[in-house]
Design a protein around this motif. Structure first.
Motif, PDB file in Angstrom:
ATOM      1  N   ALA A 256       0.825  -1.204   0.000  1.00 23.15           N
ATOM      2  CA  ALA A 256       0.000   0.000   0.000  1.00 23.15           C
ATOM      3  C   ALA A 256       0.862   1.258   0.000  1.00 23.15           C
ATOM      4  O   ALA A 256       0.522   2.261  -0.633  1.00 23.15           O
ATOM      5  CB  ALA A 256      -0.936  -0.006   1.206  1.00 23.15           C
ATOM      6  N   VAL A 257       1.993   1.213   0.721  1.00 24.10           N
ATOM      7  CA  VAL A 257       2.931   2.339   0.686  1.00 24.10           C
ATOM      8  C   VAL A 257       3.505   2.499  -0.717  1.00 24.10           C
ATOM      9  O   VAL A 257       3.600   3.614  -1.253  1.00 24.10           O
ATOM     10  CB  VAL A 257       4.063   2.138   1.713  1.00 24.10           C
ATOM     11  N   PHE A 258       3.870   1.382  -1.322  1.00 21.87           N
ATOM     12  CA  PHE A 258       4.401   1.372  -2.684  1.00 21.87           C
ATOM     13  C   PHE A 258       3.411   1.996  -3.668  1.00 21.87           C
ATOM     14  O   PHE A 258       3.759   2.899  -4.453  1.00 21.87           O
ATOM     15  CB  PHE A 258       4.717  -0.074  -3.063  1.00 21.87           C
ATOM     16  N   THR A 259       2.164   1.543  -3.635  1.00 25.14           N
ATOM     17  CA  THR A 259       1.171   2.061  -4.575  1.00 25.14           C
ATOM     18  C   THR A 259       0.663   3.444  -4.152  1.00 25.14           C
ATOM     19  O   THR A 259       0.331   4.270  -5.007  1.00 25.14           O
ATOM     20  CB  THR A 259      -0.007   1.083  -4.701  1.00 25.14           C
ATOM     21  N   GLY A 260       0.623   3.703  -2.841  1.00 19.15           N
ATOM     22  CA  GLY A 260       0.196   5.025  -2.386  1.00 19.15           C
ATOM     23  C   GLY A 260       1.162   6.116  -2.803  1.00 19.15           C
ATOM     24  O   GLY A 260       0.750   7.232  -3.161  1.00 19.15           O
ATOM     25  N   ALA A 261       2.456   5.804  -2.764  1.00 22.32           N
ATOM     26  CA  ALA A 261       3.449   6.777  -3.233  1.00 22.32           C
ATOM     27  C   ALA A 261       3.266   7.051  -4.719  1.00 22.32           C
ATOM     28  O   ALA A 261       3.457   8.188  -5.178  1.00 22.32           O
ATOM     29  CB  ALA A 261       4.861   6.245  -2.963  1.00 22.32           C
ATOM     30  N   GLN A 262       2.867   6.037  -5.462  1.00 21.38           N
ATOM     31  CA  GLN A 262       2.589   6.238  -6.881  1.00 21.38           C
ATOM     32  C   GLN A 262       1.409   7.174  -7.080  1.00 21.38           C
ATOM     33  O   GLN A 262       1.380   7.955  -8.035  1.00 21.38           O
ATOM     34  CB  GLN A 262       2.292   4.900  -7.551  1.00 21.38           C
ATOM     35  N   LEU A 263       0.437   7.080  -6.186  1.00 16.65           N
ATOM     36  CA  LEU A 263      -0.728   7.960  -6.268  1.00 16.65           C
ATOM     37  C   LEU A 263      -0.299   9.423  -6.227  1.00 16.65           C
ATOM     38  O   LEU A 263      -0.733  10.237  -7.041  1.00 16.65           O
ATOM     39  CB  LEU A 263      -1.686   7.642  -5.113  1.00 16.65           C
ATOM     40  N   VAL A 264       0.563   9.742  -5.272  1.00 17.50           N
ATOM     41  CA  VAL A 264       0.998  11.132  -5.118  1.00 17.50           C
ATOM     42  C   VAL A 264       1.900  11.561  -6.270  1.00 17.50           C
ATOM     43  O   VAL A 264       1.672  12.581  -6.923  1.00 17.50           O
ATOM     44  CB  VAL A 264       1.723  11.326  -3.772  1.00 17.50           C
ATOM     45  N   SER A 265       2.933  10.760  -6.539  1.00 18.73           N
ATOM     46  CA  SER A 265       3.870  11.151  -7.599  1.00 18.73           C
ATOM     47  C   SER A 265       3.214  11.102  -8.975  1.00 18.73           C
ATOM     48  O   SER A 265       3.558  11.877  -9.863  1.00 18.73           O
ATOM     49  CB  SER A 265       5.102  10.237  -7.584  1.00 18.73           C
ATOM     50  N   GLY A 266       2.233  10.191  -9.136  1.00 17.88           N
ATOM     51  CA  GLY A 266       1.537  10.108 -10.409  1.00 17.88           C
ATOM     52  C   GLY A 266       0.664  11.304 -10.683  1.00 17.88           C
ATOM     53  O   GLY A 266       0.339  11.595 -11.850  1.00 17.88           O
ATOM     54  N   LEU A 267       0.246  12.013  -9.654  1.00 21.97           N
ATOM     55  CA  LEU A 267      -0.515  13.253  -9.837  1.00 21.97           C
ATOM     56  C   LEU A 267       0.411  14.445  -9.994  1.00 21.97           C
ATOM     57  O   LEU A 267       0.209  15.301 -10.861  1.00 21.97           O
ATOM     58  CB  LEU A 267      -1.452  13.470  -8.639  1.00 21.97           C
ATOM     59  N   VAL A 268       1.462  14.502  -9.180  1.00 23.56           N
ATOM     60  CA  VAL A 268       2.348  15.668  -9.172  1.00 23.56           C
ATOM     61  C   VAL A 268       3.207  15.741 -10.430  1.00 23.56           C
ATOM     62  O   VAL A 268       3.325  16.804 -11.052  1.00 23.56           O
ATOM     63  CB  VAL A 268       3.245  15.654  -7.917  1.00 23.56           C
ATOM     64  N   ALA A 269       3.797  14.616 -10.841  1.00 23.01           N
ATOM     65  CA  ALA A 269       4.760  14.633 -11.951  1.00 23.01           C
ATOM     66  C   ALA A 269       4.162  15.143 -13.260  1.00 23.01           C
ATOM     67  O   ALA A 269       4.734  16.038 -13.892  1.00 23.01           O
ATOM     68  CB  ALA A 269       5.375  13.254 -12.133  1.00 23.01           C
ATOM     69  N   PRO A 270       3.017  14.617 -13.730  1.00 26.62           N
ATOM     70  CA  PRO A 270       2.480  15.138 -14.994  1.00 26.62           C
ATOM     71  C   PRO A 270       1.944  16.555 -14.887  1.00 26.62           C
ATOM     72  O   PRO A 270       1.912  17.280 -15.883  1.00 26.62           O
ATOM     73  CB  PRO A 270       1.374  14.144 -15.349  1.00 26.62           C
ATOM     74  N   THR A 271       1.537  16.972 -13.673  1.00 27.64           N
ATOM     75  CA  THR A 271       1.129  18.370 -13.492  1.00 27.64           C
ATOM     76  C   THR A 271       2.339  19.287 -13.654  1.00 27.64           C
ATOM     77  O   THR A 271       2.249  20.361 -14.272  1.00 27.64           O
ATOM     78  CB  THR A 271       0.487  18.558 -12.106  1.00 27.64           C
ATOM     79  N   LEU A 272       3.480  18.866 -13.122  1.00 33.51           N
ATOM     80  CA  LEU A 272       4.721  19.623 -13.328  1.00 33.51           C
ATOM     81  C   LEU A 272       5.125  19.627 -14.800  1.00 33.51           C
ATOM     82  O   LEU A 272       5.750  20.580 -15.279  1.00 33.51           O
ATOM     83  CB  LEU A 272       5.850  19.026 -12.486  1.00 33.51           C
ATOM     84  N   LEU A 273       4.744  18.557 -15.521  1.00 37.19           N
ATOM     85  CA  LEU A 273       5.073  18.474 -16.947  1.00 37.19           C
ATOM     86  C   LEU A 273       4.441  19.620 -17.730  1.00 37.19           C
ATOM     87  O   LEU A 273       4.972  20.040 -18.764  1.00 37.19           O
ATOM     88  CB  LEU A 273       4.599  17.127 -17.505  1.00 37.19           C
ATOM     89  N   ASP A 274       3.304  20.149 -17.237  1.00 37.25           N
ATOM     90  CA  ASP A 274       2.672  21.306 -17.876  1.00 37.25           C
ATOM     91  C   ASP A 274       3.484  22.581 -17.673  1.00 37.25           C
ATOM     92  O   ASP A 274       3.307  23.557 -18.402  1.00 37.25           O
ATOM     93  CB  ASP A 274       1.264  21.535 -17.301  1.00 37.25           C
ATOM     94  N   ARG A 275       4.388  22.574 -16.676  1.00 33.59           N
ATOM     95  CA  ARG A 275       5.095  23.793 -16.290  1.00 33.59           C
ATOM     96  C   ARG A 275       6.596  23.743 -16.570  1.00 33.59           C
ATOM     97  O   ARG A 275       7.242  24.791 -16.673  1.00 33.59           O
ATOM     98  CB  ARG A 275       4.871  24.072 -14.804  1.00 33.59           C
ATOM     99  N   VAL A 276       7.160  22.543 -16.657  1.00 30.78           N
ATOM    100  CA  VAL A 276       8.604  22.404 -16.871  1.00 30.78           C
ATOM    101  C   VAL A 276       8.857  22.257 -18.373  1.00 30.78           C
ATOM    102  O   VAL A 276       8.366  21.313 -18.992  1.00 30.78           O
ATOM    103  CB  VAL A 276       9.157  21.187 -16.117  1.00 30.78           C
ATOM    104  N   PRO A 277       9.618  23.166 -18.980  1.00 32.61           N
ATOM    105  CA  PRO A 277       9.823  23.116 -20.435  1.00 32.61           C
ATOM    106  C   PRO A 277      10.526  21.847 -20.910  1.00 32.61           C
ATOM    107  O   PRO A 277      10.198  21.320 -21.969  1.00 32.61           O
ATOM    108  CB  PRO A 277      10.676  24.364 -20.714  1.00 32.61           C
ATOM    109  N   ASP A 278      11.489  21.354 -20.146  1.00 31.43           N
ATOM    110  CA  ASP A 278      12.265  20.195 -20.572  1.00 31.43           C
ATOM    111  C   ASP A 278      11.893  18.984 -19.720  1.00 31.43           C
ATOM    112  O   ASP A 278      12.211  18.930 -18.528  1.00 31.43           O
ATOM    113  CB  ASP A 278      13.764  20.484 -20.427  1.00 31.43           C
TER     114      ASP A 278
END
Length: 399
Positions: A256-278
């Motif tokens: 659950a920790v393994f998949t729960g961490a994916q929940l958070v990073s899976g939301l944050v990372a692509p949202t940052l992709l909208d803002r990070v040029p590279d």
């Protein structure tokens, strides 16, 4: 060409997308915490258990081009509806596995087929429903739902088995979620169909997979390495710690920790992709996180197991979410995103599907899980090499 206005509010379409995504990983995530009980009851080897994880991943690869062709005939909304129906039937059939080994494998096959249909086409629907400058948010919501449901499936597998009377009943508990998703999707299907409508189809190969695209091949290579690690980790993290004397319940909490961490990073990372040029900045960071977790489980499994699970989940969740985001970013239209996704899934999942079974075979031969995690850490190296190649100036598919 701008699609006509949808007859359904956008939020209802987003809710339907989120529910579809929630059903794309419960099949795989609910199995590992129950693996020892299933293996003991049915007398299966580690290799045979690995096949239960390998089979749906292999189907996700081999059937990705089929999903595009089905969508061409009945539309993405109709194809995803069919996929949800297959997931529903497959989950119900799999739960009969305590009385029939054939039902366990047949249900996995049917549900895996449904996941292949829905999972391949969902990025194109996300591209059609979300504005271009919010595509990362759409991918993040999809990942959050997918990994959140997977975390619940992992954490709840053993308690549900204890409460409901066995591992088969625990598996059956995910059937209602598929039913709710199917009913919701059917209710908003017209709105999805309007938004995914494209100009008149061309007969000149506009639906062909982009085999000549360097961008597509780089993404396929990236997702191959990432998926090999993810599905192998998903299959063997819990059994690794059960081999160290952990109870099935505690191993399920670690999952659950393994998949729960994916929940958070899976939301944050692509949202940052909208803002990070590279995107390479994010891709490399995700690889380093995931690789650190693999090395930790390999060299010092008992030193900081919860930290290793957190690093594994955060890195792999972010890596996969970024890959999905790039399937949207590197495509011109939603149809092009579907073609790109189909090719990348065909290559990556067809290869990565053998990861869990290969890891099971390694464990059978060596008698321990250390070599399994050494192999996964080694696979991280090509993922990092390809990450550096995914520059923002790469040509888009369909350009």
């Amino acid at each position: 060409m701008t699609a006509p206005a949808s007859p359904a509010p956008r939020w209802t379409l987003v809710a339907a997308i989120v529910l579809v995504a929630a059903n794309l990983r419960t099949l795989m995530a609910s199995l590992p915490p129950l693996a020892e009980a299933v293996r003991d009851d049915l007398g299966l080897s580690s290799l045979a258990m690995g096949v239960l994880t390998t089979l749906p991943v292999l189907l996700m690869g081999l059937l990705a081009p089929v999903a595009v062709q089905v969508a061409r005939r009945v539309g993405p909304s109709g194809a995803i509806a069919g996929g949800l129906g297959a997931i529903l039937v497959g989950l119900a059939l799999r739960s009969l596995g305590d009385t029939s080994v054939a039902a366990l494998y047949a249900g996995t096959f049917v549900a895996g087929t449904g996941i292949a249909l829905a999972g391949t086409l969902l990025p194109g629907v996300v591209k059609a429903v979300f504005p271009a400058h919010r595509s990362g948010l759409g991918t993040g919501l999809t990942m959050c739902s997918m990994m959140g449901a997977a975390a619940l499936a992992s954490a709840g597998a053993v308690p549900l088995a204890d409460t409901l009377g066995g591992w088969a009943a625990s598996m059956r508990s995910w059937v209602p979620l598929a039913g709710v998703a199917l009913l919701t999707w059917v209710a908003v299907r017209r709105g999805i169909r309007v938004r995914t409508a494209t100009p008149d189809d061309e007969a000149d190969g506009s639906h062909a997979l982009p085999w000549s695209s360097l961008t597509a091949w780089l993404l396929a290579a990236y997702l191959t390495a990432q998926s090999w690690q993810f599905y192998s980790s998903l299959a063997w993290l819990a059994p690794t710690y059960e081999s160290h004397g952990w109870t099935a319940r505690d191993a399920g909490l670690l999952m659950a920790v393994f998949t729960g961490a994916q929940l958070v990073s899976g939301l944050v990372a692509p949202t940052l992709l909208d803002r990070v040029p590279d995107p390479r900045v994010l891709l490399v960071a995700a690889g380093v996180l995931g690789g650190s977790g693999e090395v930790g489980v390999w060299l010092a499994p008992e030193a900081a197991p919860w930290l290793w699970a957190l690093l594994l989940g955060a890195g792999q969740g972010a890596a996969f979410a970024l890959g999905l985001g790039l399937l949207v970013r590197y495509a011109v239209t939603s149809r092009d995103s579907g073609r790109l996704t189909a090719m990348c899934f065909l290559v990556s999942y067809s290869v990565a599907a053998f990861g869990p079974a290969a890891s099971g075979a390694v464990e059978d031969v060596t008698g321990g899980f250390g070599p399994v995690w050494a192999l996964l850490a080694l696979v991280m190296l090509p993922q990092l090499v390809v990450s550096v190649r995914l520059r923002p100036s790469l040509p888009r598919v369909g350009a």
